[in-house]
Scaffold this motif. Structure first.
Motif, mmCIF file in Angstrom:
data_model
loop_
_atom_site.group_PDB
_atom_site.id
_atom_site.type_symbol
_atom_site.label_atom_id
_atom_site.label_comp_id
_atom_site.label_asym_id
_atom_site.label_seq_id
_atom_site.Cartn_x
_atom_site.Cartn_y
_atom_site.Cartn_z
ATOM 1 N N LEU A 24 47.536 38.830 35.898
ATOM 2 C CA LEU A 24 46.321 38.163 35.449
ATOM 3 C C LEU A 24 46.617 37.064 34.442
ATOM 4 C CD1 LEU A 24 43.978 41.281 35.070
ATOM 5 C CD2 LEU A 24 44.073 39.660 36.956
ATOM 6 N N VAL A 25 47.071 37.444 33.262
ATOM 7 C CA VAL A 25 47.329 36.490 32.194
ATOM 8 C C VAL A 25 48.455 37.029 31.329
ATOM 9 C CG1 VAL A 25 45.015 35.453 32.026
ATOM 10 C CG2 VAL A 25 45.487 37.619 30.886
ATOM 11 N N GLU A 28 45.821 40.048 26.706
ATOM 12 C CA GLU A 28 44.389 40.288 26.741
ATOM 13 C C GLU A 28 43.637 39.160 26.047
ATOM 14 O OE1 GLU A 28 41.028 43.583 25.364
ATOM 15 O OE2 GLU A 28 43.156 44.021 25.089
ATOM 16 N N TRP A 31 43.061 36.485 28.513
ATOM 17 C CA TRP A 31 42.019 36.894 29.463
ATOM 18 C C TRP A 31 40.640 36.753 28.828
ATOM 19 C CZ3 TRP A 31 41.128 37.199 34.284
ATOM 20 C CH2 TRP A 31 40.133 38.020 34.812
ATOM 21 N N ASP A 291 40.967 34.667 39.191
ATOM 22 C CA ASP A 291 40.507 34.698 37.805
ATOM 23 C C ASP A 291 39.338 35.651 37.622
ATOM 24 O OD1 ASP A 291 42.400 32.842 37.179
ATOM 25 O OD2 ASP A 291 41.082 31.158 37.593
#
Length: 310
Positions: A24-25, A28, A31, A291
């Motif tokens: 994801l990224v 956190e 994100w 995303d």
């Protein structure tokens, strides 16, 4: 124990420190910056009417609905919900206006769809401004495990054996999807229809996956919705809570009688149709998306245009 509860809470006034899946990224915090800055309604995560009321330190008013008002009056007690993941008395905010108190759109939903309940209003007077911390249900695992281990002696040997059998059988049945989810968390991209169909098939074996599935979709709809209804709620500092209610009731027959997310497991094609029915502006998903869009392929970059109110 304190560290476990700190892990469960998300404080939107501080940078996030917890690690995030590699697909994801980087973190956190990255994100959260995406959710807050690159989705149409992400600005409401920090700047909603509810969070601003919390940090103001002023009295707050909360709406609770009940079918047991007579029992409450007789006993003088209010019990937490038996269906929540931690001890909770479910309420929605009320906003003070010149004409009186106006319910948040979630409260308005409850008043309109549950006419056989009685509303109760609580006044909460904080000693000081309250940090904008929220309980993240998806991080409760360690606390639930500790609670089970502490009280497992209350079960008979037969009950313990039965529980072990049910859990192991469910994990075995869902192992294929759990392996897929783990591979995606470290960078592999699985086609959207394949990933979601595997997830839907795994929910009956591991019912908690239905809660995860629904939480992701709820966040997606509230952050990405651009309907006039959603924009109207955003103008008064509210995310549109009607969206996920409509999704749940459309996905599962009888959900309005028993809200049980263990029964929530639409396959990919049904999910696309459900989202199109609930939020027409999301009818045509982008061909590649990673995303946070649950109906597109993980691991790739989303091309959907996004706006943020100025």
């Amino acid at each position: 124990m304190r560290d476990e509860w700190e892990h469960v809470h998300t404080d939107y006034t501080r940078p996030a420190q917890r690690p995030a899946p590699a697909s994801l990224v980087e973190s956190e915090g990255d994100w959260r910056r995406y959710l807050e800055g690159d989705t149409p309604n992400g600005w409401l995560i920090q700047h909603s009417a509810m969070t601003e009321a919390l940090v103001s330190g002023r009295p707050m008013y909360l709406l609770h609905t009940t079918k047991d008002i007579t029992a409450i009056r007789t006993s003088g007690e209010i019990h937490v919900s038996t269906g929540c993941l931690v001890g909770t008395l479910y309420c929605s905010p009320l906003v003070r206006q010149r004409e009186g108190l106006r319910p948040h759109n979630l409260g308005a939903y409850l008043m309109q769809t549950k006419p056989d309940t009685t509303p109760m209003i609580f006044e909460v007077i904080p000693d000081a401004p309250v940090p904008t911390k929220g309980v993240e249900y998806l991080h409760l695992g360690a606390i639930h495990l500790r609670t089970y281990l502490r009280y497992r002696s209350f079960l008979t040997l037969a009950e313990n054996d039965q529980l072990d059998h049910v859990v192991l059988a469910g994990l075995g049945a869902a192992a294929g999807f759990l392996d897929t989810a783990l591979r995606n968390a470290v960078g592999r991209a699985t086609a959207a229809h394949e990933f979601i169909d595997q997830l839907a098939a795994a929910v009956p074996a591991v019912p908690f996956l239905g809660y995860l599935y629904f939480e992701v979709l709820s966040e997606y709809l509230m952050l990405h919705s651009t309907t006039p209804e959603t924009k109207g709620y955003a103008q008064v500092g509210e995310l549109n809570n009607w969206l996920y209610k409509r999704l749940a009731f459309a996905a599962v027959d009888g959900m309005h009688r028993l809200f049980d997310l263990a029964r929530f497991h639409p396959r990919h094609q049904q999910l696309v149709q459900l989202i199109a029915g609930v939020e027409p502006s999301l009818r045509e998903p982008p061909s590649t998306c990673g995303d946070g869009c649950p109906i597109c392929s993980p691991g790739s970059r989303c091309t959907r245009p996004r706006t943020r109110p100025r």
